[in-house]
Enzyme design. Structure first.
Site, mmCIF file in Angstrom:
data_model
loop_
_atom_site.group_PDB
_atom_site.id
_atom_site.type_symbol
_atom_site.label_atom_id
_atom_site.label_comp_id
_atom_site.label_asym_id
_atom_site.label_seq_id
_atom_site.Cartn_x
_atom_site.Cartn_y
_atom_site.Cartn_z
ATOM 1 N N GLY A 77 11.161 -3.363 -0.994
ATOM 2 C CA GLY A 77 12.301 -4.164 -0.564
ATOM 3 C C GLY A 77 13.117 -4.609 -1.752
ATOM 4 O O GLY A 77 12.583 -5.222 -2.680
ATOM 5 N N ASN A 129 4.918 -8.813 6.324
ATOM 6 C CA ASN A 129 5.460 -7.456 6.326
ATOM 7 C C ASN A 129 5.147 -6.833 7.681
ATOM 8 O O ASN A 129 3.993 -6.775 8.077
ATOM 9 C CB ASN A 129 4.801 -6.654 5.199
ATOM 10 C CG ASN A 129 5.157 -5.173 5.256
ATOM 11 O OD1 ASN A 129 4.375 -4.342 4.804
ATOM 12 N ND2 ASN A 129 6.305 -4.821 5.768
ATOM 13 N N GLY A 130 6.190 -6.377 8.350
ATOM 14 C CA GLY A 130 5.996 -5.740 9.648
ATOM 15 C C GLY A 130 7.154 -6.069 10.561
ATOM 16 O O GLY A 130 8.241 -6.399 10.084
ATOM 17 N N CYS A 149 8.987 -4.339 3.911
ATOM 18 C CA CYS A 149 8.880 -5.458 2.989
ATOM 19 C C CYS A 149 7.562 -5.352 2.235
ATOM 20 O O CYS A 149 6.719 -4.517 2.555
ATOM 21 C CB CYS A 149 8.856 -6.786 3.736
ATOM 22 S SG CYS A 149 10.316 -7.067 4.721
ATOM 23 N N TYR A 177 5.571 8.667 2.696
ATOM 24 C CA TYR A 177 6.751 8.295 1.911
ATOM 25 C C TYR A 177 6.739 6.883 1.329
ATOM 26 O O TYR A 177 7.041 6.687 0.165
ATOM 27 C CB TYR A 177 8.010 8.451 2.778
ATOM 28 C CG TYR A 177 9.223 7.764 2.209
ATOM 29 C CD1 TYR A 177 9.861 8.268 1.079
ATOM 30 C CD2 TYR A 177 9.712 6.588 2.770
ATOM 31 C CE1 TYR A 177 10.958 7.628 0.534
ATOM 32 C CE2 TYR A 177 10.811 5.942 2.223
ATOM 33 C CZ TYR A 177 11.434 6.470 1.111
ATOM 34 O OH TYR A 177 12.509 5.823 0.568
#
Ligand code: AMP
Length: 458
Positions: free
Chosen positions: A28, A103-104, A2, A252
């Site tokens: 996302g 985020n996580g 995210c 990436y």
């Protein structure tokens, strides 16, 4: 995975948030959301879809206020449904209102949820962001903590990765887990507006400078009273843990024009390519062809090192998004086919070094090799910018279960045969460590199974 964004101090907070979210849309694409405070009311808008589709000019007119937080989501914890989208809001009859985006992934999600449910806290979703905000509200309302104290308790009790923004009526809090697994950087615009984002590319879009990363276990409070930075507290964690940044962000996930964990992402990728090139001295090929866009800088690094010209033989359709995220294999197969085309009359009778950033299930690379073989390529030497992904990620990258990871099922030669290439090499983990400045500060769990904050259910 995210992306998060926060803005404090601008009358156009919603507009700036939507611009910032657009810059991190790659993190996302399933859904997005925003919560905006005008000092009295926090308004929430969230929906399945892309930032540009959800946050039209008309929608943003309905979100007045100078404090905003936002989120783009692709699901890791919880299904891809509207009730799992973020931010999550907690409204209480007597108390304040909180909105939170994170985020996580939380490793002890079930245990913590059970604990809260036993204390009559109810959940509407199975998303970890809701757990975080309800935990904070619980600590404030039931335990009488201030918000900062509640966040410090959260850091002690809740394990996992969380780069988080929390908005109240009159302030924004930004905080990050003690291992600072996911990136999170903040800065200031020229007029003093504070901006925080998952990646610095969003700060570039908003011309926010004077940048700093949120420190591990750090909390920053921004309100009309100013900015308060609370560094991590050794007493709280006994010993301050080292950072364990996600190495896959560098390989990436992040945009190449971002800067975090003390490094330019594109430089790490060039170094990955150079390391692969160095290990291949003497290999003869006509061209280096990277899989766009994620392997472009790895390809460039390889080409410079190996002195083999780079060519963009594969062309990517940018309107398809990240195929990896598609729920079913047949849809993933079709999406990969729609995503890539070849330059006409390019591959026939050529030997190429094909470069990709990673192989997870093997869907992408198998399809690409099939395509270039049909176009008459003579030889394909496949080089991968990461070691073999053999373990699932529990900290926010949506790697599938171990059983689906091709490198967990097959050995090197079997993978070579299955991908149909003439030779195959993955990045050596030692070489990978040599491509970043502080290798000890990274998490490599997807490659070596060494999980710095444990795994769910432990
Ligand atoms: P696969 O087709 O399953 O082998 O996926 C490999 C490709 O998907 C890589 O080349 C990456 O570009 C991309 N990728 C790898 N991991 C992820 C992830 N967790 N989420 C989205 N895309 C990914």
């Amino acid at each position: 995975m995210c992306g998060i964004l926060g803005v404090v101090g601008s009358p156009n907070a919603a507009k700036l948030t939507s611009l910032g979210l657009f810059a991190i849309q790659h993190r996302g694409q399933e859904s997005c959301g925003m919560a905006v405070s005008d000092g009295r009311v926090i308004r929430l808008r969230k929906k399945m879809g892309l930032v540009k589709e959800v946050f039209t000019e008309a929608e943003m007119q309905k979100l007045p206020g100078s404090i905003a937080i936002g989120h783009v989501r692709y699901p890791t914890k919880g299904s891809a449904t509207e009730f799992n989208t973020q931010p999550h809001l907690v409204e209480t009859l007597a108390g304040p209102t909180y909105a939170l985006a994170s985020n996580g992934d939380i490793v002890n999600y079930h245990a913590m949820r059970r604990f809260l449910e036993e204390h009559n806290v109810y959940f509407k979703s199975d998303n970890d962001g809701e757990l975080l905000v309800k935990y904070i509200a619980y600590q404030v309302m039931r335990q009488g903590d201030g918000v900062i104290e509640a966040i410090r308790h959260l850091m002690r009790d809740i394990k996992g990765a969380y780069s988080t923004v929390l908005c109240t009526w009159d302030a924004m809090y930004m905080f990050r887990d003690p291992h600072s697994i996911r990136p999170m950087v903040w800065g200031k615009m020229q007029d003093g507006t504070v901006v925080v984002a998952s990646e610095s590319c969003a700060l570039d879009t908003l011309d926010a400078n004077d940048r700093r990363e949120i420190p591990p276990a750090g909390i920053v409070k921004v309100s009309s009273e100013g900015i308060r930075v609370i560094e991590n507290d050794p007493g709280l964690y006994r010993s301050v843990p080292n950072s364990r940044h996600c190495i896959f962000e560098q390989i990436y996930f992040s945009r190449p024009d971002s800067y975090h964990f003390g490094e330019d992402v594109f430089r790490v990728r060039e170094a990955l390519g150079a390391a692969l090139g160095k290990a291949d001295q003497g290999l003869k090929a006509d061209y280096v062809v990277p899989v766009p866009d994620s392997a472009n800088f790895i390809g460039l690094g390889y080409s410079n090192e190996a002195k083999i010209p780079l060519s963009l033989g594969l062309i990517r359709n940018h309107y398809i998004g990240r195929t990896f995220i598609k729920p079913e294999q047949t849809i993933r197969d079709e999406s990969v086919r729609q995503k890539f085309n070849l330059l006409p009359n390019f591959f026939k009778d050529k030997s190429v070094v094909l470069i990709d950033d990673s192989i997870v299930r093997g869907t992408t690379i198998r399809k690409i090799v099939e395509l270039i073989k049909r176009a008459g390529v003579k030889q394909v030497h496949l080089r991968i910018g990461s070691p073999q992904v053999k373990h699932s990620c529990y900290y926010g990258i949506d790697t599938p279960s171990k059983e689906e990871l091709i490198a967990n099922i097959y050995d090197l030669d079997e993978i070579r045969q299955r991908t149909g290439v003439d030779s195959l090499k993955f990045m050596d983990i030692k070489d990978l460590r040599g491509c970043v400045q502080n290798p000890e500060d990274y998490c490599y769990a997807c490659f070596n199974g060494d999980y710095p904050v444990g795994v769910p259910g432990e």
